[in-house]
Design an enzyme around this catalytic site. Structure first.
Site, PDB file in Angstrom:
ATOM      1  N   CYS A  16      40.505  30.772  45.918  1.00  0.00           N
ATOM      2  CA  CYS A  16      40.361  32.089  46.030  1.00  0.00           C
ATOM      3  C   CYS A  16      40.860  32.898  44.750  1.00  0.00           C
ATOM      4  O   CYS A  16      40.504  34.347  44.685  1.00  0.00           O
ATOM      5  CB  CYS A  16      40.794  32.856  47.210  1.00  0.00           C
ATOM      6  SG  CYS A  16      39.727  31.785  48.625  1.00  0.00           S
TER       7      CYS A  16
ATOM      8  N   ASP B 158      44.165  33.682  44.568  1.00  0.00           N
ATOM      9  CA  ASP B 158      45.654  34.129  44.769  1.00  0.00           C
ATOM     10  C   ASP B 158      46.183  33.331  45.793  1.00  0.00           C
ATOM     11  O   ASP B 158      45.598  33.248  47.013  1.00  0.00           O
ATOM     12  CB  ASP B 158      45.780  35.645  45.128  1.00  0.00           C
ATOM     13  CG  ASP B 158      44.436  36.192  45.138  1.00  0.00           C
ATOM     14  OD1 ASP B 158      44.299  37.382  44.599  1.00  0.00           O
ATOM     15  OD2 ASP B 158      43.715  35.695  46.046  1.00  0.00           O
TER      16      ASP B 158
ATOM     17  N   CYS C 242      46.216  37.420  40.125  1.00  0.00           N
ATOM     18  CA  CYS C 242      46.355  38.472  39.176  1.00  0.00           C
ATOM     19  C   CYS C 242      47.387  39.441  38.980  1.00  0.00           C
ATOM     20  O   CYS C 242      48.169  39.375  39.826  1.00  0.00           O
ATOM     21  CB  CYS C 242      44.921  39.302  39.162  1.00  0.00           C
ATOM     22  SG  CYS C 242      44.856  40.311  40.717  1.00  0.00           S
TER      23      CYS C 242
ATOM     24  N   CYS D 279      44.417  42.432  47.139  1.00  0.00           N
ATOM     25  CA  CYS D 279      45.823  41.918  46.822  1.00  0.00           C
ATOM     26  C   CYS D 279      46.713  42.650  47.608  1.00  0.00           C
ATOM     27  O   CYS D 279      47.837  42.177  47.969  1.00  0.00           O
ATOM     28  CB  CYS D 279      45.886  42.453  45.302  1.00  0.00           C
ATOM     29  SG  CYS D 279      44.823  41.553  44.230  1.00  0.00           S
TER      30      CYS D 279
END
Lengths: 131, 428
Positions: free
Chosen positions: A37, A39, A63, A106
């Site tokens: 995915c 992360d 990221c 995130c």
């Protein structure tokens, strides 16, 4: 992708990178996400006998926004009780870092990492009490 | 270089001796290592183009005065230069706006002209989108297509290519040099198979000119696409080679004044054409020396990066143009990698511009995992790359990869000997 200054700051100078002793009964570990995915976050917290988070460390594969989100929460966690930590919402992380809509996940992942680390420490405490 | 022209951008890039300026440092422009995306126009090319914008502005199709004659002469001279680089007859060169148009004209033009022979097309999954999408459009119009996967090294298995041929196969399109991984397909062998089976063979050579020898007198190719801007010419100009012996016919896609023997109407862009001619002339004269120099730089970069653990070169290293190095850095996430290497201008296998992370379809076709496809970088080296640029790049990559791996829980697990494929991930 335009990043906010805060994201760039955490990305360039991540706080509290590292690991704690996972076998320490006072250390809780939360690992969330998956490589496919894009992360994976690993968050470790060290909680004293008063239930206060004394230390927090992270490592993140992801990221810039994922790195910044996890770096930020390690700062926030220190000095908080585990119940206060559990109450941290992803929206607060997203707001603080000015994450764009495509990067909200995130902050969700960072919240999940906190919850996973708290759950781990609670399980350890429970095991200690029943031992 | 001997150019002495005054152009602000070029002046910034080159010093008084025409050498690329030292642009290293935090505040400077990043070092350009994206020559496969586009090249700067060589100052010698730009110098040749300028008079055809100002003084010699005539329309090459004007037959009744010297303005037209001068422009026409320049166009025909350039056509000869383009033909010479690729071993063609000038009459086989048709001007277009670039490789995308050439690919469209070749594929749609030939498929439509010969559609009575059959309606099946063979191409490769790692082709440029200008080929794949042109074939998709033909599918929409009733053609059928086979998209062959290359082998893990990026090259085509000739037996698989043969097996894809059907009695109604009318056209095959295979690129000479891949834009992402730089691998060189065996165009002679594929072309021979096409000849044996009476299939029109188109080759996208946008990334090949000046990098590999092209001799269309010998190559069994019917149609070949070119553009100027990957070979130090201007953007917005290209050409399509259309074989005369045996004669290949195409249906025009652009209708109008009947320019280019009816195959592509539209007033010729004289200055652009002059630029392409000069760029291809320089390529012909200098490619042997230039490619040897670039190969040295590429190998230096490769060896520098290979000192790190867990790096993977994408695509065959032997059948590959010297300019390209495509490499994946394991346990580092693609987007953070791109953020980390701001000091160099490169392309990434990760297209993180939208909500969905789309890894490179070329690397996926080679069988690379999404993670490795995302964490890939294409370095493409060119005429103005210096050894200092390469040294800087190696040091930058090493320090940034080290830093990101220090941050990476996956790297930590790998170092602890944990098999990541056996971990139960909480997918989200």
């Amino acid at each position: 992708m335009a990043y906010s200054d805060k994201v760039l700051d955490h990305y360039e100078n991540p706080r509290n990178v590292g690991t704690l002793d996972k076998n320490d009964p006072n250390v809780g570990t939360g690992m969330v996400g998956a490589p496919a995915c894009g992360d994976v976050m690993k968050l470790m917290i060290k909680v004293n006998d008063a239930g206060i988070i004394e230390d927090a460390k992270f490592k993140t594969y992801g990221c810039g926004s994922a790195i910044a989100s996890s770096s930020l929460v390690t700062e926030w966690l220190k000095g908080k009780t585990i119940d206060e930590a559990y109450a941290i919402k992803n929206s607060a992380i997203a707001e603080e870092l000015a994450l764009p809509p495509v990067k909200i996940h995130c902050s969700v992942l960072a919240e999940d990492a906190i919850k996973a680390a708290v759950a781990d420490i609670k399980a350890k405490q429970l095991a200690k009490e029943t031992a | 270089m001997s150019a002495s022209i005054e152009m602000p951008v070029l002046k910034d890039m080159f010093d008084e001796n025409g050498l690329a300026k030292d642009t290293h440092g935090a505040d400077a422009q990043p070092i350009y290592l994206d020559y496969s995306a586009t090249t700067p126009v060589d100052p010698r090319v730009a110098a040749k183009m300028i008079p055809y914008i100002t003084e010699h502005f005539g329309n090459p199709a004007s037959r009744s005065h010297p303005y037209g004659w001068t422009a026409e002469k320049a166009v025909e001279n350039a056509r000869e230069e383009v033909a010479k680089l690729v071993g063609a007859d000038p009459r086989e060169i048709v001007w277009t706006s670039g490789a995308t148009e050439s690919n469209n004209l070749a594929i749609k033009g030939a498929a439509n002209f010969y559609s009575e022979k059959g309606k099946h097309i063979i191409t490769i999954t790692t082709e440029h989108k200008a080929v794949i999408d042109a074939v998709r459009e033909l599918e929409r119009q009733g053609f059928t297509a086979t998209y062959l996967d290359p082998e893990p090294n990026g090259l085509i298995d000739l037996e698989k290519f043969k097996a894809a041929i059907r009695p109604d196969t009318v056209l095959a399109s295979v690129m000479f040099v891949n834009n992402e991984i730089g691998v060189i397909q065996d165009i002679t062998a594929i072309g021979n198979i096409c000849r044996e089976n009476n299939i029109i063979f188109h080759v996208d050579a946008a990334q090949a000119t000046g990098k590999v020898e092209i001799d269309l007198e010998k190559l069994p190719v019917d149609l070949m696409s070119f553009c100027a801007h990957k070979t130090y010419g201007p953007k917005g100009i290209g050409a399509l080679y259309v074989r005369r012996k045996p004669r290949i016919r195409i249906e025009a896609q652009m209708h109008g004044g009947g320019h280019e023997r009816g195959m592509r109407s539209g007033t010729l862009a004289t200055h652009q054409i002059v630029g392409m001619g000069e760029a291809f002339k320089l390529a012909r004269e200098e490619m042997v020396v230039e490619n040897a120099r670039i190969l040295k730089l590429r190998n230096k970069l490769l060896h520098g990066l290979e000192t790190m653990e867990e790096v993977y070169v994408n695509g065959d290293l032997e059948h590959r143009v010297p300019h390209n190095l495509n490499i994946s850095f394991n346990y580092v996430e693609g987007e953070s990698l791109i953020m980390a290497v701001k000091g160099i201008a490169v392309s990434s296998g990760s297209a993180c511009t939208s909500a969905s992370l789309e890894p490179s379809y070329v690397l996926r076709a080679l069988g690379r995992s999404d993670e490795l496809a995302h964490s890939s970088i294409r370095f493409s080296i060119g005429r103005f790359t210096t050894e200092e640029d390469i040294d800087y790049t190696i040091n930058l990559m090493k320090s940034k990869i080290d830093k990101l791996r220090e941050l990476s829980p996956l790297w930590e697990m790998f170092k602890d000997g944990i098999d990541l494929s056996k971990v139960q991930w909480a997918a989200h």
